[in-house]
Enzyme design. Structure first.
Site, mmCIF file in Angstrom:
data_model
loop_
_atom_site.group_PDB
_atom_site.id
_atom_site.type_symbol
_atom_site.label_atom_id
_atom_site.label_comp_id
_atom_site.label_asym_id
_atom_site.label_seq_id
_atom_site.Cartn_x
_atom_site.Cartn_y
_atom_site.Cartn_z
ATOM 1 C CG ASP A 83 -2.177 -0.858 1.026
ATOM 2 O OD1 ASP A 83 -2.363 -1.404 -0.084
ATOM 3 O OD2 ASP A 83 -2.954 -1.016 1.996
ATOM 4 C CD GLU A 148 16.838 -16.220 4.679
ATOM 5 O OE1 GLU A 148 17.940 -15.650 4.742
ATOM 6 O OE2 GLU A 148 15.779 -15.640 4.958
ATOM 7 C CG ASP A 174 19.121 -16.380 8.191
ATOM 8 O OD1 ASP A 174 19.158 -16.644 9.404
ATOM 9 O OD2 ASP A 174 18.758 -15.273 7.758
HETATM 10 C C1 3PY Z 1 21.163 -13.908 4.706
HETATM 11 O O1 3PY Z 1 22.340 -13.958 4.291
HETATM 12 O O2 3PY Z 1 20.698 -14.689 5.541
HETATM 13 C C2 3PY Z 1 20.268 -12.889 4.175
HETATM 14 O O3 3PY Z 1 19.127 -12.881 4.493
HETATM 15 C C3 3PY Z 1 20.778 -11.854 3.266
HETATM 16 O O4 3PY Z 1 21.773 -12.161 2.524
HETATM 17 MG MG MG Z 2 18.657 -14.135 6.045
#
Ligand code: 3PY
Ligand code: MG
Length: 253
Positions: A83, A148, A174
């Protein structure tokens, strides 16, 4: 047209810069610095809807795509982000195709999805001036989901096949944590996982993005087949520049 989607169509490598400072003044500096996209982070930076809005307004005159990352793939965040005028969403921690479908649905008005309806009051619809917004909004959106976790790696093909997922983005930090190498995204296991993920995403026909720590790594990622790469962060540029300057200016004892 969404600039990131345009770059994907034209197969033009798109360089991004992570935005964690959460201020419109620095966002404007970065918007004029030659990047194709900036990524405003609502997951790990002190952004509110108001700070995000101010940054979108600051970068609007510049030829750069504003990507924003909500704290999670929640329909409530997503409708608020859309939005205020975010067109490109980077959604963290998407581990399954079902999650990806829910996220895409959250970006579409009924009957295509479940996005709450507003147009007369939304910046995205020109505060009511864009009469076609409700019908056409989805065409200009770019939905990017992050790969990730170990779980997401097993679901790559299913996530990439979800209609409305425009690209996938690997989060090395991550991913390293999930693979047992917290703080060490350069570990060979993580590198191998990234290479495998990239190959499978390319085979699935979707653009693949990643976060690079520096220019050399960014260029290597482009050479390997990544379509869009974020290189470094605004926080890092300021922190390193400030520390380096202080260290170099201090007289040696
Ligand atoms: C990560 O590396 O976990 C990200 O979210 C960004 O690169
Ligand atoms: Mg990340």
């Amino acid at each position: 047209m969404n600039r990131l989607k345009q770059a994907f169509l034209e197969k033009r490598p798109a360089i991004g810069l992570w935005q964690g400072l959460a201020t419109p003044y620095t966002a404007e500096i970065c918007a004029g610095a030659g990047y194709d996209w900036l990524m405003f982070d609502g997951e790990h930076s002190p952004n509110t809807l108001q700070t995000l809005l101010a940054q979108l307004q600051a970068v609007a005159p510049y030829p750069v795509e504003a990507v924003a990352r909500p704290p999670a793939g929640d329909p409530v965040y997503i409708k608020q982000y859309l939005d205020i005028g975010v067109r490109s969403l980077l959604v963290p921690m998407v581990d399954t195709a079902a999650q990806a479908k829910h996220i895409v649905a959250s970006t579409r008005f009924p009957p295509r999805g479940i996005r709450g309806v507003a147009s007369a009051t939304s910046r995205a619809a020109g505060f009511g001036a864009n009469a076609k917004y409700l019908a056409e909004a989805h065409e200009d959106l770019c939905v990017i989901t992050q790969i990730e976790s170990r779980g997401a790696l097993t679901e790559i093909e299913a996530i990439a096949a979800v209609e409305g997922v425009d690209a996938l983005f690997i989060g090395p930090a991550d991913l390293a944590g999930s693979l047992g190498h917290l703080g060490n995204p350069a570990h060979p296991d993580v590198k191998a996982a990234i290479e495998d993920a990239l190959a499978r995403i390319i085979r699935a026909g979707k653009p693949c993005g990643i976060f690079a720590r520096d220019a050399d790594q960014a260029r290597a990622y482009f050479a390997a087949g990544f379509s869009f790469v974020s290189v470094g962060t605004d926080v890092g540029l300021l922190a390193h520049g400030a520390r380096d300057l202080a260290a170099r200016a201090r007289p040696k004892p």
